[in-house]
Scaffold this motif. Structure first.
Motif, PDB file in Angstrom:
ATOM      1  N   LYS A  69      40.957  24.890 -23.099  1.00 47.68           N
ATOM      2  CA  LYS A  69      41.744  23.857 -23.760  1.00 47.68           C
ATOM      3  C   LYS A  69      42.507  24.354 -24.985  1.00 47.68           C
ATOM      4  N   ALA A  70      42.175  25.531 -25.471  1.00 54.52           N
ATOM      5  CA  ALA A  70      42.858  26.049 -26.663  1.00 54.52           C
ATOM      6  C   ALA A  70      42.532  27.523 -26.852  1.00 54.52           C
ATOM      7  N   ALA A  71      43.367  28.169 -27.657  1.00 56.53           N
ATOM      8  CA  ALA A  71      43.117  29.547 -28.070  1.00 56.53           C
ATOM      9  C   ALA A  71      42.900  29.554 -29.573  1.00 56.53           C
ATOM     10  N   PHE A  72      42.067  30.481 -30.028  1.00 60.33           N
ATOM     11  CA  PHE A  72      41.736  30.581 -31.456  1.00 60.33           C
ATOM     12  C   PHE A  72      41.971  32.014 -31.895  1.00 60.33           C
ATOM     13  N   SER A  73      42.518  32.176 -33.103  1.00 62.12           N
ATOM     14  CA  SER A  73      42.649  33.522 -33.658  1.00 62.12           C
ATOM     15  C   SER A  73      42.315  33.499 -35.140  1.00 62.12           C
ATOM     16  N   VAL A  74      41.831  34.615 -35.630  1.00 61.74           N
ATOM     17  CA  VAL A  74      41.550  34.769 -37.056  1.00 61.74           C
ATOM     18  C   VAL A  74      42.082  36.125 -37.498  1.00 61.74           C
ATOM     19  N   THR A  75      42.744  36.142 -38.639  1.00 62.72           N
ATOM     20  CA  THR A  75      43.312  37.387 -39.157  1.00 62.72           C
ATOM     21  C   THR A  75      43.322  37.352 -40.680  1.00 62.72           C
ATOM     22  N   PRO A  76      43.107  38.479 -41.340  1.00 55.71           N
ATOM     23  CA  PRO A  76      43.126  38.487 -42.803  1.00 55.71           C
ATOM     24  C   PRO A  76      44.548  38.473 -43.345  1.00 55.71           C
ATOM     25  N   VAL A  77      44.752  37.745 -44.422  1.00 58.14           N
ATOM     26  CA  VAL A  77      46.019  37.745 -45.152  1.00 58.14           C
ATOM     27  C   VAL A  77      45.713  38.267 -46.549  1.00 58.14           C
ATOM     28  N   LEU A  78      46.251  39.423 -46.887  1.00 56.54           N
ATOM     29  CA  LEU A  78      45.925  40.061 -48.156  1.00 56.54           C
ATOM     30  C   LEU A  78      46.613  39.374 -49.327  1.00 56.54           C
ATOM     31  N   PRO A  79      46.051  39.511 -50.524  1.00 54.48           N
ATOM     32  CA  PRO A  79      46.698  38.930 -51.702  1.00 54.48           C
ATOM     33  C   PRO A  79      47.913  39.746 -52.101  1.00 54.48           C
ATOM     34  N   THR A  80      48.784  39.142 -52.892  1.00 52.51           N
ATOM     35  CA  THR A  80      49.899  39.889 -53.479  1.00 52.51           C
ATOM     36  C   THR A  80      49.600  40.085 -54.955  1.00 52.51           C
TER      37      THR A  80
END
Length: 244
Positions: A69-80
């Protein structure tokens, strides 16, 4: 023959991951991929143009779980970081772990345009990785909290173990009173898939806080090596949770 089949599966798997990562529908209609994607997770290694000067710009490696019913993803977003007149680099915009929920619009096909985002702060990452086998976690986001517009758009993320054991359910509810819409996306996780999510978040935590940059600079100073200025391409921030 087996080598050719392995190359075919690998090529198709990477192409589908790239499609979802880059905002295209993930069409998993190829019969060879049925067993691979119905209830399994994948790691996308899309983004071949490496640009080291811009931080991690040019790199994309989300952990993706494909379900019916759905796809899930997780990824890091670094600070600036920004550089003060004193020469000190300080965090300008904090990092997060970006969760993306993409609903299915057909058998093994996902609609990127209707994706929903939920950005986990470092403290919220702590809530996730500290969950026990019988614990439940619920997180709330409201961009207008403490203002007169509070409650116009609300997001609720719930993580709870399956009642029968052996896995977790991660659900996202988005209520938009401006557009008069309510979206609900739920993704089941096996014990192994959820273990990967927790381990990935645990590993990424000091990086989204920017601590890896601090310790790296200290190590270089102690070793007598020159430390270059810290520069990040804002493009690496990808989507903001509230951008549509």
């Amino acid at each position: 023959m087996m080598k050719k089949l392995s190359r075919l599966l690998l090529t198709s798997r990477n192409q589908i991951s790239r499609n979802i990562t880059n905002g295209k529908d993930g069409n998993l209609s190829n019969g060879l991929l049925l067993r691979t994607f119905t209830s399994h997770a994948g790691i996308s290694t899309s983004g071949q143009n490496i640009n080291v000067k811009g931080g991690i710009a040019g790199f994309s490696a989300p952990y993706i779980v494909y379900k019916g019913k759905a796809a899930f993803s997780v990824t890091p977003v670094l600070p600036t970081f920004t550089k003060l007149d004193s020469g000190l680099h300080v965090v300008d915009r904090g990092g997060c772990m970006m969760l993306k929920f993409t609903p299915a619009i057909g058998e093994r096909k996902y609609d990127w345009e209707k994706r929903q985002l939920f950005a986990l702060s470092p403290t919220e990452v702590g809530s996730l990785i500290s969950l026990g086998s019988n614990d439940t976690c619920e997180l709330f986001h409201d961009p207008s909290m403490l203002s007169s517009n509070a409650g116009q758009v609300r997001k609720s993320l719930t993580v709870k173990p399956h009642s029968t054991g052996g896995g977790y359910m991660i659900s996202l509810t988005v209520v938009n009173n401006i557009l008069k819409t309510k979206d609900y996306i739920s993704v089941p996780f096996t014990t192994a898939e959820f273990a990967v999510v927790k381990a990935a978040c645990s590993y990424a935590l000091p990086h989204i806080m920017g601590w890896d940059r601090v310790t790296e600079k200290v190590e270089k100073v102690n070793s007598g090596r020159r430390t270059p200025d810290i520069k990040f391409d804002r493009g690496q921030l990808m989507d903001s949770e509230w951008d549509k």
